[in-house]
Design a protein around this motif. Structure first.
Motif, PDB file in Angstrom:
ATOM      1  N   ARG A  81       5.621 -16.607  57.444  1.00 48.47           N
ATOM      2  CA  ARG A  81       4.447 -15.990  56.796  1.00 48.47           C
ATOM      3  C   ARG A  81       4.068 -16.765  55.535  1.00 48.47           C
ATOM      4  O   ARG A  81       2.906 -17.028  55.263  1.00 48.47           O
ATOM      5  N   GLN A  82       5.086 -17.172  54.788  1.00 50.06           N
ATOM      6  CA  GLN A  82       4.818 -17.933  53.557  1.00 50.06           C
ATOM      7  C   GLN A  82       4.255 -19.314  53.874  1.00 50.06           C
ATOM      8  O   GLN A  82       3.393 -19.815  53.161  1.00 50.06           O
ATOM      9  N   CYS A  83       4.776 -19.945  54.945  1.00 46.71           N
ATOM     10  CA  CYS A  83       4.238 -21.265  55.344  1.00 46.71           C
ATOM     11  C   CYS A  83       2.752 -21.123  55.658  1.00 46.71           C
ATOM     12  O   CYS A  83       1.947 -21.987  55.293  1.00 46.71           O
ATOM     13  N   PHE A  84       2.394 -20.031  56.323  1.00 45.60           N
ATOM     14  CA  PHE A  84       0.990 -19.794  56.671  1.00 45.60           C
ATOM     15  C   PHE A  84       0.152 -19.614  55.400  1.00 45.60           C
ATOM     16  O   PHE A  84      -0.886 -20.251  55.228  1.00 45.60           O
ATOM     17  N   ILE A  85       0.660 -18.781  54.476  1.00 45.53           N
ATOM     18  CA  ILE A  85      -0.100 -18.508  53.249  1.00 45.53           C
ATOM     19  C   ILE A  85      -0.182 -19.768  52.383  1.00 45.53           C
ATOM     20  O   ILE A  85      -1.250 -20.145  51.902  1.00 45.53           O
ATOM     21  N   ILE A  86       0.960 -20.418  52.204  1.00 42.81           N
ATOM     22  CA  ILE A  86       1.019 -21.551  51.280  1.00 42.81           C
ATOM     23  C   ILE A  86       0.387 -22.807  51.892  1.00 42.81           C
ATOM     24  O   ILE A  86      -0.334 -23.538  51.212  1.00 42.81           O
ATOM     25  N   GLY A  87       0.640 -23.026  53.172  1.00 44.40           N
ATOM     26  CA  GLY A  87       0.130 -24.250  53.801  1.00 44.40           C
ATOM     27  C   GLY A  87      -1.280 -24.086  54.321  1.00 44.40           C
ATOM     28  O   GLY A  87      -2.234 -24.682  53.808  1.00 44.40           O
ATOM     29  N   TYR A  88      -1.429 -23.226  55.321  1.00 42.82           N
ATOM     30  CA  TYR A  88      -2.703 -23.102  56.016  1.00 42.82           C
ATOM     31  C   TYR A  88      -3.836 -22.661  55.085  1.00 42.82           C
ATOM     32  O   TYR A  88      -4.939 -23.210  55.125  1.00 42.82           O
ATOM     33  N   SER A  90      -4.139 -23.158  51.993  1.00 46.05           N
ATOM     34  CA  SER A  90      -4.480 -24.136  50.955  1.00 46.05           C
ATOM     35  C   SER A  90      -5.308 -25.277  51.527  1.00 46.05           C
ATOM     36  O   SER A  90      -5.811 -26.118  50.777  1.00 46.05           O
ATOM     37  N   LEU A  91      -5.393 -25.316  52.861  1.00 43.57           N
ATOM     38  CA  LEU A  91      -6.067 -26.447  53.512  1.00 43.57           C
ATOM     39  C   LEU A  91      -7.500 -26.713  53.028  1.00 43.57           C
ATOM     40  O   LEU A  91      -7.822 -27.865  52.691  1.00 43.57           O
ATOM     41  N   PRO A  92      -8.368 -25.699  52.964  1.00 45.60           N
ATOM     42  CA  PRO A  92      -9.755 -25.989  52.550  1.00 45.60           C
ATOM     43  C   PRO A  92      -9.821 -26.639  51.162  1.00 45.60           C
ATOM     44  O   PRO A  92     -10.517 -27.645  50.978  1.00 45.60           O
ATOM     45  N   LEU A  93      -9.072 -26.097  50.189  1.00 42.45           N
ATOM     46  CA  LEU A  93      -9.105 -26.642  48.832  1.00 42.45           C
ATOM     47  C   LEU A  93      -8.574 -28.078  48.805  1.00 42.45           C
ATOM     48  O   LEU A  93      -9.194 -28.981  48.220  1.00 42.45           O
ATOM     49  N   ILE A  94      -7.435 -28.274  49.465  1.00 47.11           N
ATOM     50  CA  ILE A  94      -6.822 -29.602  49.479  1.00 47.11           C
ATOM     51  C   ILE A  94      -7.743 -30.593  50.201  1.00 47.11           C
ATOM     52  O   ILE A  94      -7.906 -31.746  49.787  1.00 47.11           O
ATOM     53  N   GLY A  95      -8.381 -30.132  51.290  1.00 48.71           N
ATOM     54  CA  GLY A  95      -9.286 -30.991  52.064  1.00 48.71           C
ATOM     55  C   GLY A  95     -10.482 -31.433  51.234  1.00 48.71           C
ATOM     56  O   GLY A  95     -10.806 -32.632  51.172  1.00 48.71           O
ATOM     57  N   VAL A  96     -11.119 -30.475  50.570  1.00 47.43           N
ATOM     58  CA  VAL A  96     -12.327 -30.791  49.785  1.00 47.43           C
ATOM     59  C   VAL A  96     -11.972 -31.730  48.630  1.00 47.43           C
ATOM     60  O   VAL A  96     -12.654 -32.742  48.411  1.00 47.43           O
ATOM     61  N   THR A  97     -10.906 -31.416  47.917  1.00 46.54           N
ATOM     62  CA  THR A  97     -10.536 -32.272  46.762  1.00 46.54           C
ATOM     63  C   THR A  97     -10.115 -33.656  47.239  1.00 46.54           C
ATOM     64  O   THR A  97     -10.428 -34.665  46.593  1.00 46.54           O
ATOM     65  N   GLY A  98      -9.426 -33.702  48.368  1.00 47.58           N
ATOM     66  CA  GLY A  98      -9.010 -35.002  48.928  1.00 47.58           C
ATOM     67  C   GLY A  98     -10.219 -35.857  49.264  1.00 47.58           C
ATOM     68  O   GLY A  98     -10.278 -37.048  48.937  1.00 47.58           O
ATOM     69  N   PHE A  99     -11.205 -35.246  49.897  1.00 53.34           N
ATOM     70  CA  PHE A  99     -12.420 -35.960  50.298  1.00 53.34           C
ATOM     71  C   PHE A  99     -13.138 -36.516  49.055  1.00 53.34           C
ATOM     72  O   PHE A  99     -13.497 -37.699  49.002  1.00 53.34           O
ATOM     73  N   ILE A 100     -13.305 -35.667  48.040  1.00 48.26           N
ATOM     74  CA  ILE A 100     -14.006 -36.088  46.819  1.00 48.26           C
ATOM     75  C   ILE A 100     -13.206 -37.204  46.123  1.00 48.26           C
ATOM     76  O   ILE A 100     -13.779 -38.188  45.641  1.00 48.26           O
ATOM     77  N   MET A 101     -11.874 -37.043  46.127  1.00 50.05           N
ATOM     78  CA  MET A 101     -11.007 -38.035  45.485  1.00 50.05           C
ATOM     79  C   MET A 101     -11.226 -39.432  46.095  1.00 50.05           C
ATOM     80  O   MET A 101     -11.423 -40.418  45.384  1.00 50.05           O
ATOM     81  N   GLY A 102     -11.241 -39.498  47.429  1.00 55.79           N
ATOM     82  CA  GLY A 102     -11.426 -40.782  48.116  1.00 55.79           C
ATOM     83  C   GLY A 102     -12.798 -41.373  47.828  1.00 55.79           C
ATOM     84  O   GLY A 102     -12.941 -42.567  47.528  1.00 55.79           O
ATOM     85  N   LEU A 145       4.005 -28.854  51.195  1.00 57.98           N
ATOM     86  CA  LEU A 145       3.292 -29.833  50.367  1.00 57.98           C
ATOM     87  C   LEU A 145       3.221 -31.215  51.040  1.00 57.98           C
ATOM     88  O   LEU A 145       2.140 -31.814  51.071  1.00 57.98           O
ATOM     89  N   PRO A 146       4.325 -31.749  51.601  1.00 60.63           N
ATOM     90  CA  PRO A 146       4.196 -33.048  52.278  1.00 60.63           C
ATOM     91  C   PRO A 146       3.144 -33.029  53.390  1.00 60.63           C
ATOM     92  O   PRO A 146       2.379 -33.987  53.541  1.00 60.63           O
ATOM     93  N   VAL A 147       3.084 -31.929  54.141  1.00 55.67           N
ATOM     94  CA  VAL A 147       2.080 -31.841  55.221  1.00 55.67           C
ATOM     95  C   VAL A 147       0.673 -31.884  54.614  1.00 55.67           C
ATOM     96  O   VAL A 147      -0.212 -32.608  55.093  1.00 55.67           O
ATOM     97  N   LEU A 148       0.491 -31.128  53.539  1.00 56.09           N
ATOM     98  CA  LEU A 148      -0.826 -31.086  52.885  1.00 56.09           C
ATOM     99  C   LEU A 148      -1.186 -32.460  52.316  1.00 56.09           C
ATOM    100  O   LEU A 148      -2.349 -32.880  52.364  1.00 56.09           O
ATOM    101  N   VAL A 149      -0.179 -33.151  51.759  1.00 53.40           N
ATOM    102  CA  VAL A 149      -0.455 -34.474  51.172  1.00 53.40           C
ATOM    103  C   VAL A 149      -0.871 -35.459  52.276  1.00 53.40           C
ATOM    104  O   VAL A 149      -1.831 -36.225  52.097  1.00 53.40           O
TER     105      VAL A 149
END
Lengths: 256, 257
Positions: A40-47, A49-61, A149-153
């Motif tokens: 459940r925590q993997c889902f909350i923490i990983g899944y 967080s995906l939209p935020l990490i995705g958007v910031t990653g895209f802008i960063m690149g 976090l490694p998966v998100l990175v």
């Protein structure tokens, strides 16, 4: 000789955090294992967080590419742009920026959640209900942040590189296959592996500090706010310290 | 003398009826001595109120009973077993027989009412068929008159409803003893009265023994078979409501004025 009070407080806090981390290792490898809560925590923490990490990653690149271009044009090495961007993202910017965003989102939410559970006696209620609250709340969350976090990175790096591709194409016309070819020509396992390994430590630090601050929250709503705030500040600082150590280690191992 | 007191006095407890025996309990936090030789006995089917001023150590006392705090010295025997020398497993088994209603209700914010009630059953490995578990949840909710809240989140409930749900969660394991920590704190007088009557109903229906920590005299009057007054870390007086109301001790008398 008496140590200054601030130094005493710092040493005491460091000692408490070390003891908390020690307890994590003692509890983590002893049954009963809380698989359901961990997933459940993997889902909350990983899944989640995906939209935020995705958007910031895209802008960063995208932004990194646009900022690098003028300097490379000045030196006449514009063709190296994909290689430079991907190297910077994979080795340093991707892991560190993602970890900082992760610390802001997840570190604060863990600190606030456990802090409010502590002040409203929910942690005591868990203990009374035959549950080891440390295992149920702390071990599952720290394990989830360490693994997620490694998966998100990795995902953020991939999206950043795509952002870089779009950035390159703003003022030039490069095909996706040529861009990717240039990226993979420069990247080596010695770039990717140490960068991914350090993210496990980043994730562990964010989870551990968030849980430590929340679990030891002082009474009252002010205490909960302070827990969330210090969890973010301290885990962001620790991310930089781990990064510094990681650079030294990879340098010593000749991986730079 | 109220009806409940008369009924209680007509069935005087015997030493064999003792379900909880607290002897010479001491606990201090640094230089702050909270309990200093406190003694208490609880008999089967009895509702005993521990009365004391704010900060007198009432909550510390029941946290010691349930094993959330470890006293510095003394003994707590519950149903013949020494709580203070139990290992984790034994303590968990004992906690199935002791319900605890927290002052702040302690409902899990991230779970629905149903999940809140399921949690203690699941954690104590009570293997019930889905239908039986559901029936138990409904029965517990029915007891507190809140069946319709089963799929609601705690944040959607009022203070009184939260207290009732917390009581339903305590009842789900059908405990022999229930500990109530300030059950009416933060509630309006009408809801406080309802909760106090609910405590009495539960007591009668499930034949539980209870310790109620309170300084709400209206609640104390409704629920108490006997009252123990905690002052300066010690039991200063014990008796029924009407006995203590006539007490010569100034600090005890003050509660009843």
């Amino acid at each position: 000789m008496q140590l200054p009070k601030s130094l005493q407080a710092f040493l005491q806090e460091a000692g408490n955090l070390a003891a908390f981390t020690g307890r994590f290792f003692r509890e983590a490898f002893r049954p009963r294992y809380e698989w359901r809560e961990f997933i459940r925590q993997c889902f909350i923490i990983g899944y989640k967080s995906l939209p935020l990490i995705g958007v910031t990653g895209f802008i960063m690149g995208l932004v990194l590419t646009m900022q690098l271009r003028p300097s490379l044009v000045d030196y006449g090495v514009e063709a190296q742009l994909p290689a430079m961007v991907s190297l910077a993202i994979i080795r340093e910017i991707g892991p560190v920026i993602t970890a900082l965003i992760f610390a802001g989102k997840i570190g604060s939410s863990i600190g606030a959640e456990l802090g409010s559970m502590k002040v409203t006696e929910q942690i005591d209620a868990m203990e009374v209900s035959g549950t080891n609250p440390f295992k149920y709340l702390v071990v599952t969350r720290v394990a989830a942040t360490t693994l997620m976090l490694p998966v998100l990175v990795i995902l953020s790096d991939a999206i950043s590189i795509y952002g870089g591709y779009l950035g390159v194409n703003i003022k030039a016309n490069t095909s996706w296959s040529l861009f990717i070819k240039q990226v993979f020509e420069i990247l080596d396992f010695s770039d990717v592996i140490p960068a991914v390994i350090k993210t496990f430590f980043f994730g562990f630090a964010v989870g551990m500090i968030g849980c430590y601050k929340g679990y030891n929250s002082k009474k009252g709503t002010e205490g909960v706010g302070a827990s969330a705030n210090t969890a973010v500040v301290l885990s962001s600082l620790v991310v930089f310290i781990i990064d510094l150590v990681a650079v030294q280690v990879t340098d010593l191992l000749g991986l730079n | 003398m109220k009806e409940q007191e008369q009924a209680y006095q007509s069935t005087q407890p015997t030493p064999q009826d003792v379900v909880m025996d607290i002897r010479d309990l001491h606990i201090a936090f640094g230089s702050n001595v909270v309990l200093d030789g406190f003694e208490l006995q609880l008999h089967k089917g009895e509702c005993k109120v521990v009365l004391g001023r704010s900060g007198s150590g009432k909550s510390v006392l029941i946290k010691c009973i349930i094993g959330l705090l470890k006293p510095d010295s003394g003994s707590i025997t519950v149903m013949g077993k020494d709580i203070l020398n139990m290992d984790h497993e034994e303590l968990d088994k004992m906690r199935m027989r002791i319900g605890f209603l927290f002052q702040s209700n302690a409902l899990y914010d991230s779970m629905t009412v149903r999940e809140n009630l399921e949690f203690p059953m699941r954690r104590h490995h009570i293997d019930l068929a889905d239908q039986t578990a559901e029936q138990r949840i409904l029965e517990a909710l029915e007891n507190v008159g809140l069946e319709h809240t089963i799929d609601m989140m705690p944040v959607e409930l009022s203070g009184g409803m939260k207290k009732r749900i917390a009581l339903a969660r305590t009842l789900i394991l059908k405990p022999d003893i229930i500990l109530y920590d300030e059950p009416t704190s933060g509630l309006d007088p009408v809801t406080s009265r309802e909760i106090a009557h609910l405590i009495t109903e539960v007591q009668k229906k499930y034949k539980t023994s209870s310790i109620v920590i309170s300084h709400d005299m209206s609640c104390v009057h409704t629920v108490a078979d006997k009252i123990a007054v905690l002052l300066d870390g010690k039991k200063r007086a014990e008796g029924t409501y009407s006995e203590l109301a006539k007490s010569d001790i100034k600090e005890v008398k003050e509660f009843f004025e």
